[in-house]
Design a protein around this motif. Structure first.
Motif, PDB file in Angstrom:
ATOM      1  N   ALA A  45       1.436  -1.934  -0.182  1.00 46.98           N
ATOM      2  CA  ALA A  45      -0.017   0.051   0.028  1.00 46.98           C
ATOM      3  C   ALA A  45       0.851   1.038   0.438  1.00 46.98           C
ATOM      4  O   ALA A  45       1.821   1.029   0.895  1.00 46.98           O
ATOM      5  N   ILE A  46       0.197   2.085  -0.954  1.00 44.92           N
ATOM      6  CA  ILE A  46       1.404   3.499  -0.442  1.00 44.92           C
ATOM      7  C   ILE A  46       0.473   4.421  -0.608  1.00 44.92           C
ATOM      8  O   ILE A  46      -0.221   5.012  -0.234  1.00 44.92           O
ATOM      9  N   LYS A  47       1.193   5.034   0.409  1.00 44.03           N
ATOM     10  CA  LYS A  47       0.356   6.630   1.294  1.00 44.03           C
ATOM     11  C   LYS A  47       0.225   7.636  -0.030  1.00 44.03           C
ATOM     12  O   LYS A  47       1.246   7.423  -1.061  1.00 44.03           O
ATOM     13  N   ASP A  48      -1.004   8.054   0.222  1.00 42.53           N
ATOM     14  CA  ASP A  48      -1.399   8.713  -1.164  1.00 42.53           C
ATOM     15  C   ASP A  48      -0.947  10.335  -1.297  1.00 42.53           C
ATOM     16  O   ASP A  48      -1.195  11.647  -1.711  1.00 42.53           O
ATOM     17  N   ASN A  77      -4.643   6.494   2.983  1.00 42.17           N
ATOM     18  CA  ASN A  77      -5.305   7.958   3.560  1.00 42.17           C
ATOM     19  C   ASN A  77      -4.238   8.266   4.838  1.00 42.17           C
ATOM     20  O   ASN A  77      -3.652   7.785   5.222  1.00 42.17           O
ATOM     21  N   LEU A  78      -3.930   9.791   5.136  1.00 42.47           N
ATOM     22  CA  LEU A  78      -3.098  10.877   5.656  1.00 42.47           C
ATOM     23  C   LEU A  78      -3.855  11.574   6.128  1.00 42.47           C
ATOM     24  O   LEU A  78      -5.174  12.132   5.856  1.00 42.47           O
ATOM     25  N   ASP A  79      -2.764  12.322   6.948  1.00 38.08           N
ATOM     26  CA  ASP A  79      -3.156  13.808   7.185  1.00 38.08           C
ATOM     27  C   ASP A  79      -3.523  14.600   5.957  1.00 38.08           C
ATOM     28  O   ASP A  79      -1.953  14.257   5.580  1.00 38.08           O
ATOM     29  N   GLU A  80      -3.942  15.474   5.930  1.00 45.60           N
ATOM     30  CA  GLU A  80      -3.947  16.761   5.092  1.00 45.60           C
ATOM     31  C   GLU A  80      -2.428  17.164   4.782  1.00 45.60           C
ATOM     32  O   GLU A  80      -1.960  17.706   5.798  1.00 45.60           O
ATOM     33  N   PHE A  81      -2.024  16.493   3.071  1.00 45.86           N
ATOM     34  CA  PHE A  81      -0.215  17.300   3.346  1.00 45.86           C
ATOM     35  C   PHE A  81       0.403  16.405   4.654  1.00 45.86           C
ATOM     36  O   PHE A  81       1.423  17.244   4.038  1.00 45.86           O
ATOM     37  N   VAL A 125      -8.365   7.934   9.471  1.00 46.37           N
ATOM     38  CA  VAL A 125      -8.539   5.962   9.837  1.00 46.37           C
ATOM     39  C   VAL A 125      -8.907   6.165  11.149  1.00 46.37           C
ATOM     40  O   VAL A 125      -8.718   6.169  11.883  1.00 46.37           O
ATOM     41  N   GLU A 126      -9.365   4.588  11.006  1.00 46.34           N
ATOM     42  CA  GLU A 126      -9.921   3.616  12.135  1.00 46.34           C
ATOM     43  C   GLU A 126      -9.098   2.523  12.646  1.00 46.34           C
ATOM     44  O   GLU A 126      -7.656   1.800  11.868  1.00 46.34           O
ATOM     45  N   ASN A 127      -7.458   2.875  13.573  1.00 43.51           N
ATOM     46  CA  ASN A 127      -7.222   2.502  14.449  1.00 43.51           C
ATOM     47  C   ASN A 127      -8.025   0.994  13.877  1.00 43.51           C
ATOM     48  O   ASN A 127      -8.709   0.913  15.065  1.00 43.51           O
ATOM     49  N   GLY A 185      -3.030   5.637   7.398  1.00 45.19           N
ATOM     50  CA  GLY A 185      -3.755   4.987   6.461  1.00 45.19           C
ATOM     51  C   GLY A 185      -2.811   3.405   6.500  1.00 45.19           C
ATOM     52  O   GLY A 185      -3.529   2.398   6.208  1.00 45.19           O
ATOM     53  N   SER A 186      -1.425   3.730   5.621  1.00 40.88           N
ATOM     54  CA  SER A 186      -0.426   3.242   5.862  1.00 40.88           C
ATOM     55  C   SER A 186      -0.041   2.698   6.496  1.00 40.88           C
ATOM     56  O   SER A 186       0.411   0.816   6.820  1.00 40.88           O
TER      57      SER A 186
END
Lengths: 105, 490
Positions: B76-79, B122-126, B140-142, B161-162
């Motif tokens: 999976a790749i961080k967006d 998914n990630l925190d914005e920027f 994202v849910e843990n 997300g990663s």
């Protein structure tokens, strides 16, 4: 340092961010809080300390001053949100333009 | 037989090498997990068709005897990594729908090694956040929950997300980026391994920029060895990133397979014993010291006197660089455009609507500290403090080979907690930011569970470009801790 609403509005203008009037005072509070917390750096004696510009201990290499890429105008313009205008619509890589609102009357 | 999704990355690669499973079978098993656990919101974009295509190509390469280091391994790749032809959003509305016509160097390296992409996480914005709550596409849910408490917890951030995808066994490995702790803190929150390499080890080319003097791509996996294998493929000099180091890539996996720490000097920085750290984490840290000592290492107390100033200095440097980097989102060349009566209004409308709250806050802090008359008081001061932080580490490493610290001051917290005041949220990164400011490599290794049953990690920090010692010590810690935790239901 405490920021007032006018200063926040000026920073927003400098940063080209539209901030609704009703958010200005909340933002002023938050930004002032962050800046007040940052103030603790003043406790550190930094006289004669050279600012760190790079964390790298490695000497970074120079590269030859040569063109290594290009001819991809179509790719460059592919995501233009206002659409692009191409010099030659049959060959997008021949060049083209991003579009913006009229700047000069 | 063990389910394919339960295998580590190394085991999975070995199983495919033995022809026990094809890359197509492996990817299908993992895509099924993506389906099952979609509610975690770990992915912004899933790419099942591309994944199956890549897996088919991988099987064809293997049949020809051309298998790479990560042949057939689903990732999976961080967006935040640009991927050719696949939407890349940085979890921001301003980049929604952006389809890069090019591939980041790090992901290109992974595909060259044979890996298969299942989606963009998914990630925190920027990448601005420590909870994943600032994503435009929702938090994202843990996969972990407190015992007897059904509240959703955050996976940490920014690479939440990663980390969640690996912890939920959706993939054996993933990529993240770490600016102030964005790999190590979510690894700790999710009970997995996360490594931030030395600044310059992995190319930043094609990674959406946040703070260019701090940003560094790195891997997540469930074991130290798997993390090393991923780094092996990701790292290397790239002429397209002028800060990428022209150094050969060592055999990281060999270092991770050799947990010999006899005589290794492990520094314990006394300034990391700070108020606000949970007693359980302090106890776990002491336990970690004992584990390494029992394995033959020699713990010594060291001092990093400027530790407490790393965080406020970071919150000048990072926003300053962010305000410069994010100036490019202008509604003209890519991303969102919100029209205005003239060009300036187009900029303001676009950026006002396109950026979320935390991003706007950081852009404004950055703009302020760089504005005329304030540069010396803020930015220059922060860079001077940064020089002192780097000097602290250099002096400590004259006495020791690696540092052991907690990764985060707490275990994972619930969504909504710590949201009232930005500074409270920033304090989450107090143990990870100093190494970021000095550009040093750091890893988080899961070591135990707290009284609520949540995973806790410890951090090892190494000398510049000495990931091998970090991995060796991490492998020793991993083997002594014997962490076998797994979130219930995953």
């Amino acid at each position: 340092m405490s920021l007032d609403k006018d200063t926040v509005a000026r920073i927003a203008r400098l940063a080209r961010l539209k901030v609704p009037e009703e958010e200005l005072s909340t933002l002023a509070g938050e930004l002032s809080g962050i800046l007040a917390w940052i103030e603790q750096l003043n406790e550190v004696d930094t006289k004669d300390v050279a600012p760190l510009a790079s964390v790298s201990d490695v000497t970074l290499p120079m590269r030859a001053d040569k063109v290594t890429d290009g001819g991809i105008a179509g790719n460059v313009l592919a995501n233009a949100p206002g659409g692009a205008v191409y010099v030659d619509p049959t060959d997008k890589n021949a060049g083209g333009f991003f579009t913006v609102p009229k700047v000069v009357e | 037989m063990t389910a394919l999704t339960d295998l580590t990355l190394a085991e999975l690669a070995a199983a495919m090498a033995r022809k026990d499973a094809s890359a197509v079978e492996v990817v299908d098993a993992h895509l099924k997990k993506l389906d099952e656990h979609r509610a975690l919101n770990a992915f912004i974009t899933e790419t099942p068709d591309k994944a199956r295509e890549m897996a088919k190509a991988s099987d064809a390469r293997r049949a020809k005897g051309e298998a790479g280091l990560l042949e057939g391994v689903p990732l999976a790749i961080k967006d935040l990594f640009c991927t050719d032809g696949v939407q890349t959003t940085a979890a921001s509305h301003i980049l929604e729908g952006f389809v890069p016509p090019y591939e980041s160097t790090v992901t290109a390296n992974l595909w060259k090694a044979g890996a298969v992409m299942v989606g963009k996480t998914n990630l925190d914005e920027f990448a601005m956040g420590s909870s994943n709550m600032t994503s435009y596409f929702g938090g994202v849910e843990n996969p972990w929950k407190r015992k007897g408490d059904n509240r959703k917890l955050v996976p940490g951030g920014s690479s939440g997300g990663s980390a969640a995808a690996v912890a939920a066994y959706m993939v054996p490995g993933s990529t993240g980026t770490d600016t102030g702790g964005s790999i190590r803190q979510p690894a700790s929150f999710c009970g997995i391994v996360g490594l931030k390499p030395t600044y310059g080890r992995c190319s930043r080319w094609g990674v959406v920029a946040f703070a260019s003097s701090l940003d560094q791509p790195g891997p997540f996996a469930r074991t130290v060895e798997d993390t090393a294998l991923l780094l092996q493929a990701m790292a290397g000099h790239d002429p397209k990133d002028s800060t990428s180091a022209p150094l050969a890539v060592p055999d990281f996996a060999a270092a991770a397979r050799n947990p010999a720490v006899k005589g290794l000097k492990v520094g314990i920085p006394k300034e990391y014993r700070v108020d606000g750290t949970s007693a359980e984490i302090v106890a776990l840290w002491d336990k970690g010291v004992e584990m390494l000592k029992a394995a033959g290492a020699e713990p010594i107390e060291v001092s990093l006197p400027h530790t407490k100033y790393a965080l406020p200095a970071y919150y000048i440097v990072a926003p300053a660089e962010c305000s410069s980097n994010l100036a490019r989102y202008d509604g003209v060349r890519y991303g969102l455009r919100v029209p205005g009566k003239d060009l300036v209004e187009l900029y303001e409308n676009t950026r006002g609507a396109g950026f979320g709250k935390e991003v706007r806050r950081r852009i404004m802090i950055g703009t302020y500290v760089l504005s005329a008359g304030y540069y010396d008081a803020y930015y220059k001061k922060a860079q001077q403090v940064r020089a002192l932080i780097a000097r602290d580490f250099r002096q400590a490493f004259e006495k020791c080979d690696v540092l052991l610290t907690p990764t985060a001051p707490t275990a994972a917290f619930a969504a909504g907690e710590k949201m009232d005041d930005p500074v409270t949220m920033y304090l989450n990164d107090m143990f990870t930011i100093p190494a970021s400011m000095a550009g040093l490599p750091g890893i988080s290794v899961p070591v135990g569970l707290d009284k609520d049953g949540l995973p806790l990690g410890l951090q090892l920090i190494g000398r510049s470009f000495d990931e091998e010692t970090v991995l060796r010590a991490a492998a020793a810690l991993e083997s002594a801790a014997g962490f076998k935790g797994r979130p219930a239901g995953y």
